[in-house]
Design a protein around this motif. Structure first.
Motif, mmCIF file in Angstrom:
data_model
loop_
_atom_site.group_PDB
_atom_site.id
_atom_site.type_symbol
_atom_site.label_atom_id
_atom_site.label_comp_id
_atom_site.label_asym_id
_atom_site.label_seq_id
_atom_site.Cartn_x
_atom_site.Cartn_y
_atom_site.Cartn_z
ATOM 1 N N GLU A 24 49.259 35.604 41.098
ATOM 2 C CA GLU A 24 49.676 34.703 39.902
ATOM 3 C C GLU A 24 48.624 33.567 39.635
ATOM 4 O O GLU A 24 48.376 33.112 38.404
ATOM 5 C CB GLU A 24 50.936 33.926 40.203
ATOM 6 C CG GLU A 24 52.284 34.747 40.171
ATOM 7 C CD GLU A 24 52.198 35.821 41.175
ATOM 8 O OE1 GLU A 24 52.032 35.475 42.512
ATOM 9 O OE2 GLU A 24 52.526 36.982 41.117
ATOM 10 N N ASP A 25 47.951 33.167 40.696
ATOM 11 C CA ASP A 25 46.942 31.902 40.728
ATOM 12 C C ASP A 25 45.688 32.520 39.748
ATOM 13 O O ASP A 25 45.127 31.551 39.302
ATOM 14 C CB ASP A 25 46.300 31.621 42.158
ATOM 15 C CG ASP A 25 47.645 31.056 42.945
ATOM 16 O OD1 ASP A 25 48.652 30.644 42.128
ATOM 17 O OD2 ASP A 25 47.459 30.795 44.184
ATOM 18 N N LEU A 26 45.495 33.637 39.838
ATOM 19 C CA LEU A 26 44.251 34.388 39.045
ATOM 20 C C LEU A 26 44.578 34.258 37.592
ATOM 21 O O LEU A 26 43.777 34.289 36.778
ATOM 22 C CB LEU A 26 44.154 35.679 39.407
ATOM 23 C CG LEU A 26 43.167 35.661 40.995
ATOM 24 C CD1 LEU A 26 43.065 37.217 41.225
ATOM 25 C CD2 LEU A 26 41.876 35.199 40.804
ATOM 26 N N LEU A 27 45.896 34.162 37.176
ATOM 27 C CA LEU A 27 46.021 33.983 35.689
ATOM 28 C C LEU A 27 45.520 32.711 35.467
ATOM 29 O O LEU A 27 45.258 32.712 34.218
ATOM 30 C CB LEU A 27 47.519 34.154 35.528
ATOM 31 C CG LEU A 27 48.266 35.545 36.003
ATOM 32 C CD1 LEU A 27 49.737 35.591 35.417
ATOM 33 C CD2 LEU A 27 47.554 36.692 35.302
ATOM 34 N N ASP A 28 45.700 31.623 35.803
ATOM 35 C CA ASP A 28 45.290 30.557 35.755
ATOM 36 C C ASP A 28 44.029 30.109 36.265
ATOM 37 O O ASP A 28 43.197 29.294 35.410
ATOM 38 C CB ASP A 28 46.238 29.411 36.370
ATOM 39 C CG ASP A 28 47.747 29.470 35.968
ATOM 40 O OD1 ASP A 28 48.003 29.790 34.752
ATOM 41 O OD2 ASP A 28 48.620 29.331 36.960
ATOM 42 N N ASP B 281 31.217 25.052 41.094
ATOM 43 C CA ASP B 281 32.393 25.395 41.202
ATOM 44 C C ASP B 281 32.474 26.726 40.378
ATOM 45 O O ASP B 281 32.039 26.870 39.191
ATOM 46 C CB ASP B 281 33.402 24.431 40.632
ATOM 47 C CG ASP B 281 33.697 23.353 41.540
ATOM 48 O OD1 ASP B 281 33.362 23.653 43.022
ATOM 49 O OD2 ASP B 281 34.259 22.251 41.183
ATOM 50 N N LEU B 282 32.869 27.972 41.088
ATOM 51 C CA LEU B 282 32.933 29.157 40.536
ATOM 52 C C LEU B 282 34.411 29.320 40.094
ATOM 53 O O LEU B 282 35.363 29.114 40.993
ATOM 54 C CB LEU B 282 32.482 30.303 41.523
ATOM 55 C CG LEU B 282 31.034 30.883 41.619
ATOM 56 C CD1 LEU B 282 30.856 31.907 42.661
ATOM 57 C CD2 LEU B 282 30.512 31.333 40.389
ATOM 58 N N PHE B 283 34.570 29.436 38.716
ATOM 59 C CA PHE B 283 36.016 29.497 38.248
ATOM 60 C C PHE B 283 36.391 31.060 37.879
ATOM 61 O O PHE B 283 35.549 31.435 37.230
ATOM 62 C CB PHE B 283 36.121 28.730 36.918
ATOM 63 C CG PHE B 283 37.577 28.908 36.428
ATOM 64 C CD1 PHE B 283 38.751 28.188 36.585
ATOM 65 C CD2 PHE B 283 37.523 29.766 35.053
ATOM 66 C CE1 PHE B 283 39.757 28.258 35.988
ATOM 67 C CE2 PHE B 283 38.792 30.028 34.571
ATOM 68 C CZ PHE B 283 40.020 29.457 34.714
ATOM 69 N N VAL B 284 37.223 31.531 38.710
ATOM 70 C CA VAL B 284 37.341 32.948 38.401
ATOM 71 C C VAL B 284 38.887 33.105 38.091
ATOM 72 O O VAL B 284 39.791 32.670 38.461
ATOM 73 C CB VAL B 284 37.618 33.632 39.978
ATOM 74 C CG1 VAL B 284 37.763 35.234 39.811
ATOM 75 C CG2 VAL B 284 35.865 33.378 40.384
ATOM 76 N N SER B 285 39.159 33.965 36.857
ATOM 77 C CA SER B 285 40.448 34.069 36.357
ATOM 78 C C SER B 285 40.447 35.680 35.791
ATOM 79 O O SER B 285 39.451 36.270 35.497
ATOM 80 C CB SER B 285 40.893 33.114 35.484
ATOM 81 O OG SER B 285 40.505 33.453 34.037
ATOM 82 N N THR B 286 41.835 36.110 35.326
ATOM 83 C CA THR B 286 41.936 37.358 34.907
ATOM 84 C C THR B 286 41.187 37.496 33.263
ATOM 85 O O THR B 286 40.969 38.546 32.865
ATOM 86 C CB THR B 286 43.266 37.948 34.589
ATOM 87 O OG1 THR B 286 44.150 36.601 34.029
ATOM 88 C CG2 THR B 286 44.200 38.062 36.086
#
Length: 382
Positions: free
Chosen positions: A18-22, A72-77
């Protein structure tokens, strides 16, 4: 045993799906970027060598003088962004589907993204080359970052599959609304995939060792469910005789092995291995070979948001009216507002597009299917 990967990667990974959605954020140090030219899907060994080359190019000779930027590396779907740690400005922003490879070597992470299609060299059977931009980072969590990005891909696929009605059993309300949001963007693709009557199992009777008699091509990136498309059926072969397959159909799985998201060569070998043993069951989504995109353009001042080279769509502006209307990279334009442009010279196509306004209806098909249908290329039957 089978060397093939049997199913989609599990959703296992260091993050809560779920966290990867945001989006999830990791701290790292940015070492630099370099550009390589590469085929679209080289074997993993080549990708690893490319990653190593990127690291070697960027590392300072004495290892000391290398300036490092805290990021900061931001990773999402949806995307991967690199933000400066202090001001949180986005230094880079890549949509997830342009990421080709992630490698972690010790405490170094290499992220490779496709730039876009260059102008095509003549199509004398040469592999089409892509510019890859390689970003190199240093982090104690290198391995976790690489795994998280891999997991983001799995979760993104899972979302697509669920949104397409392929496994709706775990659809959570939040994903339901996300599926609806993306619905209008993809030219009814999702709606098409979620209609049960379009999805079917086809059983093809054949002898052990006899070929299936299908030629497949990639669905083209930008396609909502990246998998292979039936481009040709061998005359008198088992696939044609069964009467239930058509050109344009997407193959989702062969005897239970999923093909979604796998490179063309992998799909071809899975089809070969699976069909060598006798009868074959294909799970397919019946799709017309030609896609109609509808680009709503209020005025000729608005950019259409895509580039055409020899009638083929070679790049697309993110979030533009063309992408929202369902235009696909790698597709050949067949007609514009009911007028066939198959034999129309490049300049004339550009002129028609430049002048077109209000609702522009553009029919396209994957360029590789087009080349097979027009006899410019010989099909490889599996």
């Amino acid at each position: 045993g089978e060397p093939m990967r049997e199913t989609l990667p599990a959703l296992a990974g260091p993050c809560e799906p779920e966290d990867l959605l945001d989006g999830v954020i990791f701290g790292a140090k940015y070492l630099g970027s370099t550009q390589l030219v590469s085929e679209r899907n080289p074997p993993t060994s080549v990708r690893m060598a490319q990653a190593q080359e990127a690291v070697d190019r960027i590392k300072a000779p004495d290892g000391e003088s290398q300036p490092m930027t805290e990021v900061d590396l931001f990773v999402s779907t949806q995307r991967i962004k690199v933000l400066t740690a202090d001001s949180q400005e986005a230094m880079m922003d890549h949509p997830l589907q342009t990421i080709s490879y992630i490698a972690d070597v010790g405490s170094v992470v290499v992220l490779m993204a496709r730039r876009k299609l260059p102008r095509r060299a003549d199509t004398s059977g040469e592999k089409r080359l892509y510019k890859m931009i390689c970003h190199v980072f240093h982090s104690a969590d290198a391995q976790v970052i690489a795994q998280a990005i891999g997991q983001a891909f799995s979760v993104a696929y899972q979302q697509l599959l669920q949104a397409s009605g392929i496994d709706p059993s775990q659809l959570s309300p939040s994903q339901d609304s996300r599926a609806l949001e993306s619905q209008e963007l993809h030219n009814g693709d999702l709606a098409h995939f979620s209609k049960q009557e379009n999805c079917k199992e086809v059983c093809i009777r054949k002898q052990k060792g006899e070929i299936l008699g299908v030629a497949v091509v990639e669905s083209g990136w930008g396609s909502i469910l990246p998998t292979v498309v039936v481009a040709n059926l061998m005359h008198g072969g088992p696939a044609e005789k069964c009467g239930e397959l058509s050109i344009g159909d997407r193959l989702m799985s062969v005897n239970g092995t999923s093909l979604v998201g796998l490179p063309l060569s992998t799909c071809q070998s899975i089809i070969r291995v699976r069909s060598g043993r006798g009868d074959v069951t294909l799970s397919i989504v019946h799709c017309p070979p030609v896609t109609t995109a509808i680009v709503r353009r209020p005025d000729s001042k608005y950019p259409l948001g895509f580039c055409v080279e020899d009638g083929i769509i070679c790049s697309l502006m993110r979030g533009g009216i063309a992408e929202r209307g369902g235009i696909r990279v790698g597709h050949r334009i067949i007609e514009i507002n009911g007028q066939s442009v198959v034999a129309t010279p490049h300049e004339k196509i550009i002129q028609i597009l430049t002048q077109a306004v209000s609702e522009v209806h553009i029919k396209t098909m994957p360029a590789s299917t087009y080349r097979l249908l027009t006899g410019q290329e010989q099909p490889i039957f599996l």
